[in-house]
Design a protein around this motif. Structure first.
Motif, PDB file in Angstrom:
ATOM      1  N   ASP A  76      -1.173 172.306  25.817  1.00 49.77           N
ATOM      2  CA  ASP A  76      -1.411 173.445  24.929  1.00 49.77           C
ATOM      3  C   ASP A  76      -0.671 174.670  25.461  1.00 49.77           C
ATOM      4  OD1 ASP A  76      -2.378 175.462  23.310  1.00 49.77           O
ATOM      5  OD2 ASP A  76      -4.490 175.108  23.777  1.00 49.77           O
ATOM      6  N   LYS A  78      -1.190 177.638  24.948  1.00 49.56           N
ATOM      7  CA  LYS A  78      -2.127 178.709  25.296  1.00 49.56           C
ATOM      8  C   LYS A  78      -2.696 178.555  26.700  1.00 49.56           C
ATOM      9  CE  LYS A  78      -1.767 181.174  21.641  1.00 49.56           C
ATOM     10  NZ  LYS A  78      -1.021 182.459  21.750  1.00 49.56           N
ATOM     11  N   ARG A  79      -2.352 177.468  27.377  1.00 46.30           N
ATOM     12  CA  ARG A  79      -2.719 177.299  28.783  1.00 46.30           C
ATOM     13  C   ARG A  79      -1.585 177.737  29.720  1.00 46.30           C
ATOM     14  NH1 ARG A  79      -7.131 174.132  30.280  1.00 46.30           N
ATOM     15  NH2 ARG A  79      -8.206 172.987  28.624  1.00 46.30           N
ATOM     16  N   LYS A 105       0.187 181.888  26.350  1.00 47.53           N
ATOM     17  CA  LYS A 105      -0.933 182.814  26.447  1.00 47.53           C
ATOM     18  C   LYS A 105      -0.461 184.205  26.844  1.00 47.53           C
ATOM     19  CE  LYS A 105      -5.605 183.076  28.368  1.00 47.53           C
ATOM     20  NZ  LYS A 105      -6.262 182.813  27.079  1.00 47.53           N
ATOM     21  N   ASP A 138       2.677 189.562  19.169  1.00 49.51           N
ATOM     22  CA  ASP A 138       2.025 188.491  19.924  1.00 49.51           C
ATOM     23  C   ASP A 138       2.276 188.592  21.427  1.00 49.51           C
ATOM     24  OD1 ASP A 138       1.019 187.288  17.592  1.00 49.51           O
ATOM     25  OD2 ASP A 138       2.906 186.202  17.281  1.00 49.51           O
TER      26      ASP A 138
END
Length: 309
Positions: A76, A78-79, A105, A138
């Motif tokens: 992922d 986001k990790r 992230k 973002d």
């Protein structure tokens, strides 16, 4: 409830080492396997391509491909907290934009470290041009304070100015100064700001001072012990368990510093991952000798026996 988890970025993040092939390119397959194992062993995420990851010994293309490859392997995004800086704005924008587009992230961004003795104004302009050049809502930046290596530090004043100029973008700092008082000063100065220890022995006292966790090299090997500390440090009923885990963390950290740290970490990973290629490093670093590796491996046997005893 763990108060650290309320911060923007919190937990145990591994400053992941990068395996390399005989031609010096990153070994994508071995890295993917390692990254997934780190999560299974207790890390919340992977801070790839930092100091331990030998980022500045790879080309921009190699760095982007390594990030793309580990995400494509199923990890992922986001990790991930990739290191995305160079000594110039243009290349830093390229790396940061690429990481943001990949969905990470946050980006860990060194100051420009070639020129020494530069002013806070010059450093502010560097970060401002990178942030404005990426131009993404973002974007989340973790400043990287590592004066022993970069010899260019991150001041509280410049952090405050950047946070004011770019609300919501500057979410934390990785403090590898080696000074707990520096980490505590960051934690005290800013609200909703993630201060991450750059060395394993500091995570516990930093958490007690309002810190968010760690990004460390020894977590390549001891994510499980760090997990115990992070998950239980605030619970007085678990104090003995936390102190025992911290003792194991310190013992493994001491072994990782037995020789030059990064080649030692990679020698330890060669044994842990059962892959001899892990011992390779990129110039100007040099691998441990066979005798040194044998000594480190023998000490690993001792520590693992103690862990299991």
């Amino acid at each position: 409830m763990n108060p650290a988890t309320a911060l923007p970025v919190s937990g145990v993040f591994c400053a992941a080492a990068t395996p390399v092939l005989q031609d010096g390119a990153p070994d994508q397959s071995a890295f993917n396997t390692h990254a997934k194992a780190l999560i299974e062993e207790g890390c919340d995420g992977v801070a790839l391509l930092g100091t331990t990851g030998e980022a500045n010994s790879f080309s921009i293309g190699q760095r982007m491909r390594l990030l793309e490859g580990v995400i494509a392997s199923g990890l992922d995004a986001k990790r991930l907290l990739p290191g995305t800086s160079q000594t110039n704005v243009a290349d830093s924008v390229t790396l940061v934009r690429h990481a943001v587009d990949a969905g990470v992230k946050a980006c860990v961004v060194l100051p420009p470290f070639y020129y020494k003795g530069v002013s806070d104004e010059g450093l502010f302009r560097f970060y401002a041009e990178v942030i404005e050049g990426v131009g993404s809502d973002d974007l989340r930046v973790i400043l990287y304070h590592i004066p022993p290596i970069a010899q260019i530090g991150i001041s509280l004043e410049r952090t405050a100015r950047l946070r004011e100029a770019f609300p919501g973008v500057i979410v934390g700092v990785k403090d590898s100064s080696g000074k707990l008082e520096s980490m505590q000063a960051f934690a005290s100065a800013f609200e909703n700001f993630s201060v991450l220890a750059g060395a394993d022995p500091f995570m516990l006292p930093l958490l007690r001072s309002g810190g968010a966790g760690c990004i460390t090299s020894s977590s390549n090997l001891i994510g499980a012990h760090l997990r115990v500390v992070f998950d239980n440090w605030f619970d007085t009923a678990q104090a003995d368990k936390v102190e025992a885990a911290q003792a194991r963390i310190n013992a493994w950290r001491d072994l990782s510093n037995a020789y030059v740290q990064l080649p030692t970490i990679k020698a330890m990973l060669a044994r842990r991952r059962n892959h001899a290629g892990w011992t390779r490093v990129r110039p100007p670093l040099v691998e441990l000798t066979e005798a040194e590796i044998a000594t480190v491996w023998a000490q690993m046997d001792r520590l693992e026996a103690e862990d299991n005893g």
